[in-house]
Design an enzyme around this catalytic site. Structure first.
Site: not given
Ligand code: NAD
Length: 543
Positions: A280, A314
């Site tokens: 997502e 999001c």
């Molecule tokens: P992010 O990708 O930086 O982090 C998300 C999660 O992944 C965190 O727990 C982070 O610690 C972890 N993470 C970071 N690097 C990783 C790796 N290499 N491998 C596995 N996990 C890792 O995203 P963010 O900035 O925390 O969240 C915001 C983003 O999430 C925005 O782009 C938003 O649109 C998206 N989002 C999407 C939805 C949806 O339902 N489509 C919902 C909420 C947020």
């Protein structure tokens, strides 16, 4: 913290700025005392000397909590514990597992104030927006609590040979789900997405974002109180690029919510191990105000669409496409409502918008606005950081005259910023809405519902809301939600939202006759008999 101050933000500011909401009385420090942090932190799977990482309360910039960090070895332990607990859990009847969700539903509604405080303390969002998470999780608990049995029960299917083959499609749990969640909706995206995994018979190892781990830990405590075996939900926290891959490394299935960039990395790692993943991801969502829209309703809807959780949602709207004939009248209404939004961070209802979560989010937001304004965009409302209210506050901002060379035009800001574009025909609006690699959510406003649904059918997004911002589709919990294109793979909610956590298994029992030459038939006679049989099955309209 950076030296970002109101002076550093050079955008011209129309009007006096958004008013401050009345304060809430209680402070973050009193709502989240060290004793609560210690109690919750004990739920993290982390052995050895705790290497505490500090989090900051976005509303004030003060230290919030020191949290133990898990190592890759801790992640391995978490999977072992979860795996051990999973087999007994999977052996329970679905209704017993579902009863835990229904009890959790009631406990959550009763004790919502505790978690509303935590969500506000960790994210800085307004209480109303925190409550949206409580609503979403209660809906998920009710839906999967009531409907899991129907989704998961064995389904009788037509067999290879009518009467002779008895066939059942069964659903088996994946095992241990690796669940990685972001900071923006810490309750909904940790426990809300884990509930269908649990009721389908899985264990979960969850890596929430460290910034919002207390909310996830609180939800875990409550779910255990509702009857979930404690080892079934492991929570590990730590640096994303270290602990995230360790979770993917051991998972039988990966459920990831976060940015598109990280999602690609998670998908690559899951593919290497041949385990499934639902992703997502991000969006650059569009709202279409058609020529016949109710402009007051659309303006109020646009405020919700663009500024809920300060745009850190999001499915929030960052592109506003307005029919030229109504653009001026709509923008006047929308800008007036936006300028009137009360900003604040009290731990009480009353603020219309809260803070951004971190200096990183504030920097991206100000950079997108500043760059656009320097390149010729006009600020119709907002446009400034508001350090007078708290370190990461930014006004809800409407930009006009945004052109494709500006970053804000196509990149996700994930902040309270929306750009306005005008169109002349529905075709043009649909083409503009679809002109991004993302495909998460969209919103269409019209008095003609048939026209709204016809436009919806042409939009390449996983959800479309007609005459609502995002909550109508997201809250339709029996129907799937997720992204097309760069916005993701797979869906949460509805049948897809639970069946993704299962393996389909077909159990076919052959009776009386084998599916092979028998009773003295040679191969040719058998082929002739079967050819006649196949013709008969088609003629009899078997499917
Ligand atoms: P992010 O990708 O930086 O982090 C998300 C999660 O992944 C965190 O727990 C982070 O610690 C972890 N993470 C970071 N690097 C990783 C790796 N290499 N491998 C596995 N996990 C890792 O995203 P963010 O900035 O925390 O969240 C915001 C983003 O999430 C925005 O782009 C938003 O649109 C998206 N989002 C999407 C939805 C949806 O339902 N489509 C919902 C909420 C947020």
């Amino acid at each position: 913290m950076s030296d970002l101050t109101a002076d550093a933000v050079t955008t011209e500011h129309p009007g006096a700025g958004n008013p401050a909401a009345p304060g809430g009385g209680r402070t973050v420090a009193s709502a989240v005392p060290p004793s609560l942090v210690d109690r919750l932190a004990a739920g993290v799977t982390a052995a050895g000397e705790p290497d505490l990482v500090e989090t900051v309360a976005p509303l004030t910039g003060e230290r919030l909590a020191g949290l133990p960090q898990s190592t890759p070895a801790d992640v391995e332990v978490a999977f072992q514990l979860a795996r051990r607990a999973q087999s007994a859990w999977a052996a329970l009847p679905v209704r017993r597992r579902a009863a835990v969700l229904l009890r959790f539903h009631d406990l959550l509604l009763k004790r919502q104030d505790e978690v509303l405080d935590l969500i506000q303390a960790e994210t800085g969002k307004a209480r109303l927006h925190a409550f949206e998470e409580v609503m979403a999780v209660a809906m998920a608990a009710r839906h999967y609590g009531r409907a899991a049995h129907a989704y998961l029960r064995d389904k009788r299917r037509g067999g290879a040979l009518p009467v002779l083959t008895h066939t059942v499609e069964a659903r088996r749990p994946k095992g241990v789900v690796g669940h990685i969640s972001p900071w923006n909706y810490p309750l909904e995206l940790s426990v809300g997405d884990a509930l269908p995994a649990f009721v389908a018979g899985n264990a979960v190892v969850n890596k929430p974002d460290t910034q919002t781990a207390l909310t996830a830990l609180w939800a875990r405590e409550l779910l255990v109180e509702a009857g979930l075996p404690a080892d079934l939900w492991q929570i590990v926290i730590g640096d994303g690029p270290v602990i995230g891959p360790a979770v993917v490394e051991h998972a039988d299935y990966v459920s990831f919510t976060g940015s598109t960039r990280t999602g690609r990395d998670v998908a690559r790692r899951a593919a290497e191990r041949l385990v499934g993943a639902s992703l997502e991801l991000g969006g650059k969502n569009a709202m279409l105000v058609l020529s016949d829209a109710d402009l007051d309703a659309a303006a109020a809807g646009a405020v919700r669409a663009c500024f809920s959780s300060a745009g850190q949602l999001c499915i929030s709207i960052e592109r506003l496409l307005v029919h030229r004939s109504v653009a001026d009248a709509f923008l006047e209404r929308f800008a007036a409502r936006t300028r009137a939004l009360r900003l604040g961070g009290g731990l009480a209802y009353g603020a219309d918008m809260g803070s951004l979560v971190s200096v990183r989010q504030l920097e991206t937001t100000t950079r997108h606005v500043e760059e656009a304004v320097k390149a010729g965009a006009t600020v119709l409302a907002g446009g400034r950081a508001r350090p007078d209210l708290g370190p990461f506050f930014h006004e809800p901002t409407i930009l006009d005259g945004v052109t494709p060379d500006m970053t804000v035009c196509a990149e996700e800001t994930f902040g309270p910023v929306v750009s306005v574009y005008r169109f002349d025909t529905d075709d043009e609006a649909v083409a503009a809405a679809n002109s991004t690699p993302y495909g998460l959510n969209s919103s269409v406003w019209t008095r003609d519902l048939r026209r709204g649904r016809a436009v919806a059918a042409r939009l390449r997004t996983g959800t479309v809301n007609v005459n609502e911002a995002y909550a109508a589709a997201y809250g339709s919990i029996a129907s799937p939600m997720g992204g097309m294109g760069d916005s993701g793979l797979g869906r949460r909610h509805g049948a897809e939202g639970i069946l993704r956590f299962t393996e389909a298994q077909t159990v076919a029992t052959q009776r009386l006759l084998p599916i092979a030459p028998s009773f003295g038939l040679d191969d040719k006679q058998f082929a002739g008999l079967m050819t006649g049989g196949l013709r008969a099955l088609k003629a009899l309209r078997f499917r």
